[in-house]
Design a protein around this motif. Structure first.
Motif, PDB file in Angstrom:
ATOM      1  N   ARG A   1      58.790 105.651  75.308  1.00  0.00           N
ATOM      2  CA  ARG A   1      57.428 104.451  74.225  1.00  0.00           C
ATOM      3  C   ARG A   1      57.716 103.475  73.256  1.00  0.00           C
ATOM      4  O   ARG A   1      58.916 103.202  72.863  1.00  0.00           O
ATOM      5  CB  ARG A   1      56.868 104.894  73.255  1.00  0.00           C
ATOM      6  CG  ARG A   1      55.943 106.328  74.474  1.00  0.00           C
ATOM      7  CD  ARG A   1      55.066 107.516  73.914  1.00  0.00           C
ATOM      8  NE  ARG A   1      53.872 107.105  73.281  1.00  0.00           N
ATOM      9  CZ  ARG A   1      52.802 108.019  72.394  1.00  0.00           C
ATOM     10  NH1 ARG A   1      53.459 108.486  71.802  1.00  0.00           N
ATOM     11  NH2 ARG A   1      52.508 106.897  72.035  1.00  0.00           N
ATOM     12  N   ARG A   2      57.100 101.778  73.429  1.00  0.00           N
ATOM     13  CA  ARG A   2      57.673 101.164  72.736  1.00  0.00           C
ATOM     14  C   ARG A   2      56.362 100.006  72.668  1.00  0.00           C
ATOM     15  O   ARG A   2      55.309 100.421  73.148  1.00  0.00           O
ATOM     16  CB  ARG A   2      58.090  99.710  73.568  1.00  0.00           C
ATOM     17  CG  ARG A   2      60.216 100.116  74.716  1.00  0.00           C
ATOM     18  CD  ARG A   2      60.420  99.899  75.024  1.00  0.00           C
ATOM     19  NE  ARG A   2      59.550  99.357  76.243  1.00  0.00           N
ATOM     20  CZ  ARG A   2      58.804  98.366  77.065  1.00  0.00           C
ATOM     21  NH1 ARG A   2      59.610  97.163  76.581  1.00  0.00           N
ATOM     22  NH2 ARG A   2      58.337  98.051  77.700  1.00  0.00           N
ATOM     23  N   TRP A   3      56.323  99.979  70.891  1.00  0.00           N
ATOM     24  CA  TRP A   3      54.693  99.314  70.824  1.00  0.00           C
ATOM     25  C   TRP A   3      55.815  97.111  69.998  1.00  0.00           C
ATOM     26  O   TRP A   3      56.754  97.357  69.550  1.00  0.00           O
ATOM     27  CB  TRP A   3      54.777  99.623  69.456  1.00  0.00           C
ATOM     28  CG  TRP A   3      54.193 101.142  69.538  1.00  0.00           C
ATOM     29  CD1 TRP A   3      52.992 101.614  69.508  1.00  0.00           C
ATOM     30  CD2 TRP A   3      55.249 102.512  69.616  1.00  0.00           C
ATOM     31  NE1 TRP A   3      53.027 103.102  69.854  1.00  0.00           N
ATOM     32  CE2 TRP A   3      54.130 102.810  69.805  1.00  0.00           C
ATOM     33  CE3 TRP A   3      56.252 102.667  69.742  1.00  0.00           C
ATOM     34  CZ2 TRP A   3      54.574 104.955  69.594  1.00  0.00           C
ATOM     35  CZ3 TRP A   3      56.355 104.014  70.035  1.00  0.00           C
ATOM     36  CH2 TRP A   3      56.007 104.937  69.554  1.00  0.00           C
ATOM     37  N   LEU A   4      54.462  96.891  70.209  1.00  0.00           N
ATOM     38  CA  LEU A   4      54.519  95.694  69.386  1.00  0.00           C
ATOM     39  C   LEU A   4      54.173  95.149  68.132  1.00  0.00           C
ATOM     40  O   LEU A   4      53.068  96.131  67.861  1.00  0.00           O
ATOM     41  CB  LEU A   4      54.315  94.173  70.264  1.00  0.00           C
ATOM     42  CG  LEU A   4      54.020  92.717  70.081  1.00  0.00           C
ATOM     43  CD1 LEU A   4      55.314  92.663  70.001  1.00  0.00           C
ATOM     44  CD2 LEU A   4      52.727  91.894  70.260  1.00  0.00           C
TER      45      LEU A   4
ATOM     46  N   TYR B   1      49.103  96.357  65.535  1.00  0.00           N
ATOM     47  CA  TYR B   1      49.995  97.066  66.474  1.00  0.00           C
ATOM     48  C   TYR B   1      49.909  97.400  68.298  1.00  0.00           C
ATOM     49  O   TYR B   1      48.708  97.609  67.591  1.00  0.00           O
ATOM     50  CB  TYR B   1      51.602  97.819  65.899  1.00  0.00           C
ATOM     51  CG  TYR B   1      51.239  99.482  65.695  1.00  0.00           C
ATOM     52  CD1 TYR B   1      50.915 100.129  66.126  1.00  0.00           C
ATOM     53  CD2 TYR B   1      49.969  99.372  64.230  1.00  0.00           C
ATOM     54  CE1 TYR B   1      50.761 101.195  66.405  1.00  0.00           C
ATOM     55  CE2 TYR B   1      49.594 100.539  64.152  1.00  0.00           C
ATOM     56  CZ  TYR B   1      49.793 101.520  64.944  1.00  0.00           C
ATOM     57  OH  TYR B   1      49.110 103.037  64.615  1.00  0.00           O
ATOM     58  N   PHE B   2      50.492  97.349  69.070  1.00  0.00           N
ATOM     59  CA  PHE B   2      49.735  97.894  70.036  1.00  0.00           C
ATOM     60  C   PHE B   2      51.046  98.642  70.972  1.00  0.00           C
ATOM     61  O   PHE B   2      51.965  98.341  70.905  1.00  0.00           O
ATOM     62  CB  PHE B   2      49.031  97.291  70.776  1.00  0.00           C
ATOM     63  CG  PHE B   2      49.152  95.846  71.436  1.00  0.00           C
ATOM     64  CD1 PHE B   2      50.146  95.798  72.478  1.00  0.00           C
ATOM     65  CD2 PHE B   2      49.115  94.877  70.541  1.00  0.00           C
ATOM     66  CE1 PHE B   2      50.708  94.562  72.939  1.00  0.00           C
ATOM     67  CE2 PHE B   2      50.395  94.032  71.330  1.00  0.00           C
ATOM     68  CZ  PHE B   2      50.519  93.728  72.040  1.00  0.00           C
ATOM     69  N   GLU B   3      50.168 100.047  72.382  1.00  0.00           N
ATOM     70  CA  GLU B   3      51.422 100.408  72.445  1.00  0.00           C
ATOM     71  C   GLU B   3      52.153  99.006  73.930  1.00  0.00           C
ATOM     72  O   GLU B   3      51.394  98.580  74.665  1.00  0.00           O
ATOM     73  CB  GLU B   3      51.651 101.536  73.374  1.00  0.00           C
ATOM     74  CG  GLU B   3      52.699 102.207  73.887  1.00  0.00           C
ATOM     75  CD  GLU B   3      52.817 103.972  73.819  1.00  0.00           C
ATOM     76  OE1 GLU B   3      52.978 103.994  74.637  1.00  0.00           O
ATOM     77  OE2 GLU B   3      51.037 104.003  73.519  1.00  0.00           O
TER      78      GLU B   3
ATOM     79  N   VAL C   1      59.207  97.813  69.056  1.00  0.00           N
ATOM     80  CA  VAL C   1      60.246  98.644  67.892  1.00  0.00           C
ATOM     81  C   VAL C   1      59.830 100.596  68.998  1.00  0.00           C
ATOM     82  O   VAL C   1      59.444 100.054  69.794  1.00  0.00           O
ATOM     83  CB  VAL C   1      59.577  99.070  66.966  1.00  0.00           C
ATOM     84  CG1 VAL C   1      59.620  98.324  65.806  1.00  0.00           C
ATOM     85  CG2 VAL C   1      58.299  99.436  66.686  1.00  0.00           C
ATOM     86  N   THR C   2      60.336 101.487  68.905  1.00  0.00           N
ATOM     87  CA  THR C   2      60.553 102.633  69.529  1.00  0.00           C
ATOM     88  C   THR C   2      60.412 103.443  68.162  1.00  0.00           C
ATOM     89  O   THR C   2      61.562 103.265  67.446  1.00  0.00           O
ATOM     90  CB  THR C   2      61.289 102.638  70.683  1.00  0.00           C
ATOM     91  OG1 THR C   2      61.111 103.853  71.054  1.00  0.00           O
ATOM     92  CG2 THR C   2      62.602 102.853  70.191  1.00  0.00           C
ATOM     93  N   ILE C   3      59.981 104.429  68.590  1.00  0.00           N
ATOM     94  CA  ILE C   3      60.821 105.880  67.752  1.00  0.00           C
ATOM     95  C   ILE C   3      61.547 106.561  68.420  1.00  0.00           C
ATOM     96  O   ILE C   3      61.744 107.391  69.469  1.00  0.00           O
ATOM     97  CB  ILE C   3      59.536 106.181  67.050  1.00  0.00           C
ATOM     98  CG1 ILE C   3      58.106 105.713  66.188  1.00  0.00           C
ATOM     99  CG2 ILE C   3      59.960 107.695  65.991  1.00  0.00           C
ATOM    100  CD1 ILE C   3      57.166 105.666  66.551  1.00  0.00           C
TER     101      ILE C   3
ATOM    102  N   ALA D   1      55.129 108.438  62.222  1.00  0.00           N
ATOM    103  CA  ALA D   1      55.891 107.397  61.633  1.00  0.00           C
ATOM    104  C   ALA D   1      54.640 106.357  61.968  1.00  0.00           C
ATOM    105  O   ALA D   1      54.924 105.231  61.465  1.00  0.00           O
ATOM    106  CB  ALA D   1      57.328 106.820  62.768  1.00  0.00           C
ATOM    107  N   LEU D   2      53.988 106.592  62.923  1.00  0.00           N
ATOM    108  CA  LEU D   2      53.190 105.892  63.666  1.00  0.00           C
ATOM    109  C   LEU D   2      52.167 105.815  62.339  1.00  0.00           C
ATOM    110  O   LEU D   2      50.858 104.473  62.432  1.00  0.00           O
ATOM    111  CB  LEU D   2      52.524 105.894  64.511  1.00  0.00           C
ATOM    112  CG  LEU D   2      52.734 105.698  66.139  1.00  0.00           C
ATOM    113  CD1 LEU D   2      52.089 106.857  67.393  1.00  0.00           C
ATOM    114  CD2 LEU D   2      53.358 104.430  66.382  1.00  0.00           C
ATOM    115  N   LYS D   3      51.847 106.585  61.515  1.00  0.00           N
ATOM    116  CA  LYS D   3      50.603 106.480  60.762  1.00  0.00           C
ATOM    117  C   LYS D   3      50.834 105.839  59.549  1.00  0.00           C
ATOM    118  O   LYS D   3      50.823 104.789  58.742  1.00  0.00           O
ATOM    119  CB  LYS D   3      50.705 108.134  59.885  1.00  0.00           C
ATOM    120  CG  LYS D   3      50.071 109.089  60.967  1.00  0.00           C
ATOM    121  CD  LYS D   3      49.692 110.419  60.184  1.00  0.00           C
ATOM    122  CE  LYS D   3      49.014 111.303  60.914  1.00  0.00           C
ATOM    123  NZ  LYS D   3      49.017 112.631  60.647  1.00  0.00           N
TER     124      LYS D   3
END
Length: 67
Positions: free
Chosen positions: A2-5, A63-65, A15-17, A47-49
């Motif tokens: 999973r990646r997020w901008l 941010y969005f996935e 980023v990724t986690i 982490a998303l929180k």
């Protein structure tokens, strides 16, 4: 993976986690700058929180996935 901008006031990064195998914590991996964030979280959701909190403080705009 999973990646997020993440759009910040001065730039945008992808980023990724990832989970640390040594201690089981999760950290952001900045794929754009090839950097591992020193922040550690109990879960990917935590982490998303943290990003949500950074929106409130102005450090992150949005941010969005990525799919």
């Amino acid at each position: 993976m999973r990646r997020w901008l993440v759009k910040r006031p001065k730039d945008e990064v992808v980023v990724t986690i990832m989970k640390n195998k040594l201690d089981g914590t999760y950290s952001f991996i900045n794929l754009t700058k090839e950097h591992i964030c020193s922040c550690k979280f109990e879960s990917a959701d935590d982490a998303l929180k943290d990003i949500d909190e950074k929106i409130k403080s102005g450090e992150v705009i949005r941010y969005f996935e990525l799919r």
